[in-house]
Design a protein around this motif. Structure first.
Motif, PDB file in Angstrom:
ATOM      1  N   GLY A  51       0.767  -1.238   0.000  1.00  0.00           N
ATOM      2  CA  GLY A  51       0.000   0.000   0.000  1.00  0.00           C
ATOM      3  C   GLY A  51       0.797   1.286   0.000  1.00  0.00           C
ATOM      4  O   GLY A  51       0.274   2.335  -0.366  1.00  0.00           O
ATOM      5  N   SER A  52       2.059   1.244   0.420  1.00  0.00           N
ATOM      6  CA  SER A  52       2.878   2.454   0.431  1.00  0.00           C
ATOM      7  C   SER A  52       4.338   2.085   0.573  1.00  0.00           C
ATOM      8  O   SER A  52       4.683   0.992   1.045  1.00  0.00           O
ATOM      9  N   ALA A  53       5.199   3.017   0.181  1.00  0.00           N
ATOM     10  CA  ALA A  53       6.639   2.798   0.334  1.00  0.00           C
ATOM     11  C   ALA A  53       7.006   2.770   1.820  1.00  0.00           C
ATOM     12  O   ALA A  53       7.895   2.012   2.233  1.00  0.00           O
ATOM     13  N   GLN A  54       6.329   3.567   2.623  1.00  0.00           N
ATOM     14  CA  GLN A  54       6.612   3.569   4.060  1.00  0.00           C
ATOM     15  C   GLN A  54       6.320   2.200   4.668  1.00  0.00           C
ATOM     16  O   GLN A  54       7.095   1.699   5.486  1.00  0.00           O
ATOM     17  N   ALA A  55       5.219   1.589   4.227  1.00  0.00           N
ATOM     18  CA  ALA A  55       4.863   0.264   4.743  1.00  0.00           C
ATOM     19  C   ALA A  55       5.918  -0.768   4.355  1.00  0.00           C
ATOM     20  O   ALA A  55       6.244  -1.660   5.142  1.00  0.00           O
ATOM     21  N   VAL A  56       6.452  -0.644   3.158  1.00  0.00           N
ATOM     22  CA  VAL A  56       7.497  -1.571   2.712  1.00  0.00           C
ATOM     23  C   VAL A  56       8.754  -1.387   3.555  1.00  0.00           C
ATOM     24  O   VAL A  56       9.348  -2.353   4.028  1.00  0.00           O
ATOM     25  N   PHE A  57       9.161  -0.139   3.726  1.00  0.00           N
ATOM     26  CA  PHE A  57      10.386   0.133   4.483  1.00  0.00           C
ATOM     27  C   PHE A  57      10.278  -0.366   5.916  1.00  0.00           C
ATOM     28  O   PHE A  57      11.259  -0.877   6.486  1.00  0.00           O
ATOM     29  N   GLU A  58       9.121  -0.246   6.515  1.00  0.00           N
ATOM     30  CA  GLU A  58       8.941  -0.599   7.923  1.00  0.00           C
ATOM     31  C   GLU A  58       8.541  -2.049   8.141  1.00  0.00           C
ATOM     32  O   GLU A  58       8.466  -2.516   9.284  1.00  0.00           O
ATOM     33  N   ALA A  59       8.305  -2.806   7.070  1.00  0.00           N
ATOM     34  CA  ALA A  59       7.829  -4.186   7.190  1.00  0.00           C
ATOM     35  C   ALA A  59       8.915  -5.101   7.750  1.00  0.00           C
ATOM     36  O   ALA A  59      10.111  -4.887   7.532  1.00  0.00           O
ATOM     37  N   ASP A  60       8.480  -6.150   8.468  1.00  0.00           N
ATOM     38  CA  ASP A  60       9.428  -7.160   8.924  1.00  0.00           C
ATOM     39  C   ASP A  60       9.551  -8.256   7.870  1.00  0.00           C
ATOM     40  O   ASP A  60       8.868  -8.211   6.836  1.00  0.00           O
ATOM     41  N   VAL A  61      10.393  -9.235   8.145  1.00  0.00           N
ATOM     42  CA  VAL A  61      10.651 -10.289   7.156  1.00  0.00           C
ATOM     43  C   VAL A  61       9.372 -11.026   6.791  1.00  0.00           C
ATOM     44  O   VAL A  61       9.094 -11.282   5.613  1.00  0.00           O
ATOM     45  N   GLN A  62       8.578 -11.369   7.794  1.00  0.00           N
ATOM     46  CA  GLN A  62       7.356 -12.134   7.537  1.00  0.00           C
ATOM     47  C   GLN A  62       6.378 -11.356   6.655  1.00  0.00           C
ATOM     48  O   GLN A  62       5.749 -11.919   5.746  1.00  0.00           O
TER      49      GLN A  62
END
Length: 379
Positions: A31-42
């Motif tokens: 949904g967003s680049a911020q969500a990608v950057f902050e996501a964990d491995v799972q």
């Protein structure tokens, strides 16, 4: 894309390791680049875009303060971030096969429709410098922006010649904007910005001018221009790489002929032998520029065989364009830049005939066009 998400997209690219296509898919999935950057491995693995080892490598390398540090650098150095989704992202650059997701821009990008890249060897002769000056000054005096790579030799000559007549020029660097490379051009880069041009890079601050960065840098030079002039080049030089990229992307390639006994002209002669246009006066390029501008006007006003697709809109009916599942998939693939038919067939998983017919429909709806290299791109 808003400024916050552009910042996080730059942070993702600064961390590296995921690849442009996968970053695009991850942003879409989460949904967003911020969500990608902050996501964990799972969370990254759950998207189905990356495998666990790639996700783990990204998160291990990631530092949470990267966005903050990038923002601080931009604020202190007068740099702005421009993402591929922003309105001021150069449209001609978006139409190459591998456009950068984010640009670091110091200064002002040109708004003129036509721009000329002037490139050549670092170790150039006085003849090569003179040729670069003659062509660059003539083009700049006519309001044509000059694009080059800020390197020693022909690049520096082109930038300086453009500035000497009050023209606008763009230097595309193969390192972060916090590094002046070559060091002696630091003052030149400052004058480019003060004169209304720009110094740009796709690389984050702190990125050193490694050899592997320059072929990638060259594709941006091509993407910002409609024609590439090789003023002088050896058989093996970065200018030859730039010219080959330009030919692959459907740009005009021009070469100044040189001394047949001088190795610094061998590259230009080989390019001419394989299809580049020999030029000995600026008028040769200006004639092609006039044809290019005429083609752009005709593209805007000439009735299309697909005009029936716009009939409802002209009659005031519902103008919403609906696409099939395959059409939607093709548009998603083209979101990150232009692609040849073969890549669209592979990426969509559909057969050749179905993709060809769907592309015809998308062209008729005004959603997709084809460039001179026969690559498709979103309009």
């Amino acid at each position: 894309m808003d400024k916050v998400d552009t910042l996080y997209l730059a942070a993702i690219c600064a961390v590296g390791g995921l690849g442009r296509a996968k970053v695009m898919k991850l942003v879409q999935a989460l949904g967003s680049a911020q969500a990608v950057f902050e996501a964990d491995v799972q969370q990254l693995v759950a998207t189905g875009v990356v495998k666990e080892d790639a996700a783990a490598a990204f998160t291990d390398k990631r530092r949470k303060d990267v966005p903050t540090r990038l923002q601080r650098f931009c604020d202190q150095d007068g740099v702005r971030l421009v993402s591929y989704k922003d309105a001021d992202y150069p449209q001609s650059l978006l139409r190459i096969a591998d456009p950068p997701l984010v640009l670091y821009v110091k200064g002002s990008l040109p708004v003129a429709g036509y721009a000329l890249a002037v490139v050549g060897s670092r170790e150039c002769t006085e003849y090569g410098k003179k040729a670069a000056k003659v062509f660059t000054k003539d083009m700049a005096l006519r309001g044509i922006p000059i694009i080059s790579g800020g390197a020693r030799g022909i690049d520096t000559t082109a930038h300086e010649a453009c500035l000497s007549v009050g023209g606008k020029t763009v230097a595309v660097l193969g390192c972060g904007l916090d590094i002046a490379y070559p060091e002696e051009n630091a003052g030149l880069f400052e004058r480019i910005v003060r004169s209304g041009g720009a110094v740009i890079s796709e690389y984050a601050p702190g990125t050193h001018p490694l050899a592997k960065n320059f072929p990638a840098r060259n594709r941006i030079i091509v993407g910002l221009s409609q024609g590439v002039l090789v003023a002088e080049a050896k058989l093996k030089s970065g200018a030859i790489i730039t010219a080959n990229i330009a030919a692959d992307e459907g740009r005009d390639v021009y070469c100044v002929p040189g001394n047949i006994f001088d190795a610094t002209s061998k590259g230009c002669h080989e390019l001419i032998r394989t299809g580049a246009k020999l030029v000995d006066t600026p008028q040769d390029i200006l004639e092609d520029k006039a044809q290019w501008e005429l083609a752009q006007k005709e593209r805007c006003v000439q009735p299309s065989i697909f005009d029936f697709a716009n009939t409802e809109a002209e009659e005031g009916a519902n103008t919403a364009v609906t696409t099939s599942a395959l059409g939607t998939k093709l548009l998603e693939l083209l979101q990150a830049g232009s692609l040849p038919l073969e890549a669209l067939v592979e990426g969509s998983g559909a057969d050749f005939a179905s993709v060809s017919m769907e592309l015809l429909e998308l062209q008729g709806a005004g959603l997709v066009s084809q460039n001179q290299a026969l690559h498709y791109y979103r309009r």
